[in-house]
Design a protein around this motif. Structure first.
Motif, PDB file in Angstrom:
ATOM      1  N   UNK A  91     -31.462 -59.137  18.053  1.00  0.00           N
ATOM      2  CA  UNK A  91     -30.860 -59.542  19.323  1.00  0.00           C
ATOM      3  C   UNK A  91     -31.971 -59.977  20.270  1.00  0.00           C
ATOM      4  N   UNK A  92     -31.778 -61.136  20.896  1.00  0.00           N
ATOM      5  CA  UNK A  92     -32.757 -61.684  21.830  1.00  0.00           C
ATOM      6  C   UNK A  92     -32.215 -61.498  23.238  1.00  0.00           C
ATOM      7  N   UNK A  93     -32.943 -60.791  24.069  1.00  0.00           N
ATOM      8  CA  UNK A  93     -32.410 -60.518  25.404  1.00  0.00           C
ATOM      9  C   UNK A  93     -33.424 -60.890  26.482  1.00  0.00           C
ATOM     10  N   UNK A  94     -32.873 -61.189  27.644  1.00  0.00           N
ATOM     11  CA  UNK A  94     -33.719 -61.434  28.820  1.00  0.00           C
ATOM     12  C   UNK A  94     -32.911 -61.044  30.044  1.00  0.00           C
ATOM     13  N   UNK A 120     -31.768 -44.533  17.042  1.00  0.00           N
ATOM     14  CA  UNK A 120     -31.743 -43.176  16.500  1.00  0.00           C
ATOM     15  C   UNK A 120     -32.997 -42.430  16.950  1.00  0.00           C
ATOM     16  N   UNK A 121     -32.864 -41.128  17.119  1.00  0.00           N
ATOM     17  CA  UNK A 121     -34.046 -40.357  17.495  1.00  0.00           C
ATOM     18  C   UNK A 121     -35.170 -40.601  16.491  1.00  0.00           C
ATOM     19  N   UNK A 122     -36.337 -40.745  17.016  1.00  0.00           N
ATOM     20  CA  UNK A 122     -37.479 -40.970  16.144  1.00  0.00           C
ATOM     21  C   UNK A 122     -37.634 -42.426  15.734  1.00  0.00           C
ATOM     22  N   UNK A 123     -36.806 -43.324  16.316  1.00  0.00           N
ATOM     23  CA  UNK A 123     -36.896 -44.744  15.959  1.00  0.00           C
ATOM     24  C   UNK A 123     -38.283 -45.301  16.269  1.00  0.00           C
ATOM     25  N   UNK A 124     -38.837 -46.014  15.348  1.00  0.00           N
ATOM     26  CA  UNK A 124     -40.106 -46.705  15.563  1.00  0.00           C
ATOM     27  C   UNK A 124     -39.937 -48.142  15.073  1.00  0.00           C
ATOM     28  N   UNK A 125     -40.232 -49.105  15.936  1.00  0.00           N
ATOM     29  CA  UNK A 125     -40.147 -50.482  15.453  1.00  0.00           C
ATOM     30  C   UNK A 125     -41.093 -50.664  14.269  1.00  0.00           C
ATOM     31  N   UNK A 126     -40.639 -51.343  13.267  1.00  0.00           N
ATOM     32  CA  UNK A 126     -41.486 -51.579  12.097  1.00  0.00           C
ATOM     33  C   UNK A 126     -42.520 -52.653  12.373  1.00  0.00           C
ATOM     34  N   UNK A 150     -29.969 -51.048  23.926  1.00  0.00           N
ATOM     35  CA  UNK A 150     -29.577 -52.408  23.529  1.00  0.00           C
ATOM     36  C   UNK A 150     -28.663 -53.020  24.588  1.00  0.00           C
ATOM     37  N   UNK A 151     -29.005 -54.188  25.132  1.00  0.00           N
ATOM     38  CA  UNK A 151     -28.142 -54.785  26.157  1.00  0.00           C
ATOM     39  C   UNK A 151     -26.975 -55.559  25.535  1.00  0.00           C
ATOM     40  N   UNK A 152     -25.977 -55.842  26.337  1.00  0.00           N
ATOM     41  CA  UNK A 152     -24.871 -56.693  25.903  1.00  0.00           C
ATOM     42  C   UNK A 152     -24.896 -57.985  26.707  1.00  0.00           C
ATOM     43  N   UNK A 153     -23.852 -58.773  26.553  1.00  0.00           N
ATOM     44  CA  UNK A 153     -23.784 -60.030  27.302  1.00  0.00           C
ATOM     45  C   UNK A 153     -23.285 -59.756  28.725  1.00  0.00           C
ATOM     46  N   UNK A 154     -23.455 -60.707  29.630  1.00  0.00           N
ATOM     47  CA  UNK A 154     -22.992 -60.489  31.006  1.00  0.00           C
ATOM     48  C   UNK A 154     -21.495 -60.196  31.056  1.00  0.00           C
ATOM     49  N   UNK A 155     -21.106 -59.463  32.035  1.00  0.00           N
ATOM     50  CA  UNK A 155     -19.689 -59.113  32.188  1.00  0.00           C
ATOM     51  C   UNK A 155     -19.334 -59.155  33.661  1.00  0.00           C
ATOM     52  N   UNK A 156     -18.037 -59.131  33.940  1.00  0.00           N
ATOM     53  CA  UNK A 156     -17.579 -59.127  35.326  1.00  0.00           C
ATOM     54  C   UNK A 156     -17.987 -60.402  36.036  1.00  0.00           C
ATOM     55  N   UNK A 185     -34.517 -56.858  19.820  1.00  0.00           N
ATOM     56  CA  UNK A 185     -33.955 -55.604  19.292  1.00  0.00           C
ATOM     57  C   UNK A 185     -33.516 -55.838  17.855  1.00  0.00           C
ATOM     58  N   UNK A 186     -33.909 -54.948  17.002  1.00  0.00           N
ATOM     59  CA  UNK A 186     -33.467 -55.101  15.614  1.00  0.00           C
ATOM     60  C   UNK A 186     -32.216 -54.265  15.370  1.00  0.00           C
ATOM     61  N   UNK A 187     -31.278 -54.884  14.678  1.00  0.00           N
ATOM     62  CA  UNK A 187     -30.041 -54.210  14.305  1.00  0.00           C
ATOM     63  C   UNK A 187     -30.132 -53.804  12.845  1.00  0.00           C
ATOM     64  N   UNK A 188     -29.428 -52.763  12.474  1.00  0.00           N
ATOM     65  CA  UNK A 188     -29.464 -52.372  11.068  1.00  0.00           C
ATOM     66  C   UNK A 188     -28.989 -53.510  10.169  1.00  0.00           C
ATOM     67  N   UNK A 189     -29.611 -53.630   9.022  1.00  0.00           N
ATOM     68  CA  UNK A 189     -29.190 -54.650   8.064  1.00  0.00           C
ATOM     69  C   UNK A 189     -27.771 -54.348   7.600  1.00  0.00           C
TER      70      UNK A 189
END
Lengths: 99, 341
Positions: free
Chosen positions: B255-258, A68-74, A87-93, B238-242
């Motif tokens: 989420x743990x990514x590399x 979200x806009x303004x997101x800051x890691x806590x 946010x990445x996803x898993x491998x595809x293709x 990456x943190x996801x919403x609770x």
């Protein structure tokens, strides 16, 4: 037997010991010593077990989600990914022939 | 100088003395200590003990035990932090073979010289090992799937793991064709292994049905655990919403990514389901509901009914007849089609 040479006995013992040492897996990382390496620690403790309900939402993200806009890691023990990273996803293709 | 003739030795006696001295010298030079029967027996006992104390399987292992390479033909790809292998440690390998073959279509090959270890294959690609291990009488423990996460340097990983509170359960060892590996418990007690594959890691493509696709750490403290695994594998976190329901404690999901791909997640236990921290590994299936039903018909259990996950992809948590937990997950190309690259 009673006239065995000490030198011969010592030499034989050393050769046998070296042969044995050469074959022994140092430590036990698992397979070579299946009876030893996979110890009881590799089993899970018998904890609260049984039907666990639908609360497992633990799968991978689809990817591309933006914070979200303004997101800051806590404040966390881990170092959060930079806010600008999607946010990445898993491998595809891929080249495999069984999709 | 005059010498009393009586005291002067004759030449013959001098020769005798010289011969005797020479014989004595030679005897001294060639004399060897000999073993008595008792000493010989002691030596043989020591040798026998040495041989007996050396584990017989270990003696045979280096010659007979050959794991298939992780990737064939070998590649230079390495994907640190990726789930690349899993081993099932169980009490009944034959029953496990039957169950997983029927569920996922796995086929098996024995490892030469090992009656208690088989390798499972999908489409001729090795995906898992199954090891029989007896539980000591009275032990109440559960068979489990042990995930192997890729690293480049096992020794370096071991150093970080132990410096950060992890525990080494099986020391680093090299297996021909496979690579180096070691087994650890994280600071919360979840067991995992690291593997530096000598043939490279499987390519970053969507797993085929029957292959491992995902791994989730279930733990009491995802925050701290994510930091631990980040140190070991260099993950981006990456943190996801609770996703807590009203009135329940917030469940944390990370989420743990590399390499720009999600490799796994660290999660709180679902509300009210605290247990021993563990990695839960998922196999890709075409139909999670049908797979769950089949698992039950084969003697397994459904621990969490098939359901849509927050981002899509239907998952179910199952247990095999011996109690080992695993997950199944539906996933299509479209599910990750939006992957950020």
């Amino acid at each position: 037997m009673s006239r065995l040479s000490v030198k011969w006995a010592a030499a034989s013992a050393m050769i046998l010991a070296l042969c044995a040492a050469g074959c022994v897996v140092p430590g036990d990382a698992g397979y070579g010593d299946v009876g030893v390496g996979y110890g009881v620690n590799f089993y899970e403790p018998f904890d609260n077990y049984g039907y666990e309900g639908p609360g497992y939402l633990v799968g991978p993200p689809r990817g591309g989600d933006r914070r979200l806009p303004g997101y800051r890691p806590g404040a966390h023990a881990y170092r959060g990914a930079p806010a600008g990273h999607a946010m990445p996803s898993i491998p595809h293709g891929g080249p495999r022939d069984h999709r | 100088m005059q010498i009393d003739r009586k005291l002067r030795p004759s030449s013959a006696s001098l020769a005798r003395v010289a011969r005797r001295a020479a014989l004595t010298r030679r005897a001294a030079l060639t004399r060897r200590p000999v073993l008595t029967s008792r000493a010989a027996l002691t030596a043989l006992t020591a040798l026998t003990a040495l041989t007996v104390l050396t584990p017989a399987p270990a003696l045979a292992a280096s010659a007979a035990f050959e794991l298939p390479p992780l990737v064939s033909p070998a590649s230079t790809e390495h994907h640190v932090g990726k789930l690349v292998w899993a081993d099932l440690v169980t009490t009944d390998v034959d029953a496990a073979k039957t169950f997983y073959a029927a569920l996922f279509g796995w086929t098996y090959r024995d490892i030469s010289g090992q009656k208690d270890f088989v390798i499972a294959f999908v489409n001729d690609r090795p995906v898992a090992g199954m090891i029989r291990r007896e539980l000591p009488k009275g032990e109440q423990r559960r068979p489990a799937w042990l995930p192997f996460l890729a690293v480049r340097d096992v020794a370096q990983a071991a150093q970080i793991i132990q410096a950060r509170g992890g525990k080494e359960l099986a020391v680093e060892h090299n297996y021909p064709q496979r690579g180096r590996q070691a087994v650890f418990a994280d600071p919360q007690g979840a067991v995992f292994a690291v593997l530096a594959s000598s043939a490279g890691d499987p390519p970053d493509v969507l797993a085929a049905p029957g292959e491992w696709i995902w791994s989730s750490l279930m733990t009491v403290d995802p925050d701290t655990d994510a930091a631990f695994y980040q140190r070991v594998f260099g993950y981006e976190v990456y943190d996801l919403p609770a996703d807590n329901a009203p009135g329940t404690p917030a469940a944390q999901h990370l989420v743990l990514s590399s390499g720009e791909y999600a490799r796994g997640s660290a999660n709180s236990f679902p509300a009210g389901r605290l247990g021993h921290p563990h990695w839960l590994n998922f196999v890709r299936v075409a139909d999670a509901a049908a797979t769950a039903a089949k698992a039950v018909s084969l003697g397994g259990q459904v621990l969490s009914e098939p359901h849509l996950d927050r981002h899509g992809g239907r998952i179910a948590i199952l247990a095999d007849p011996a109690g080992a937990r695993f997950g199944v997950m539906e996933w299509t190309e479209n599910d990750s089609g939006e992957a950020a690259k």
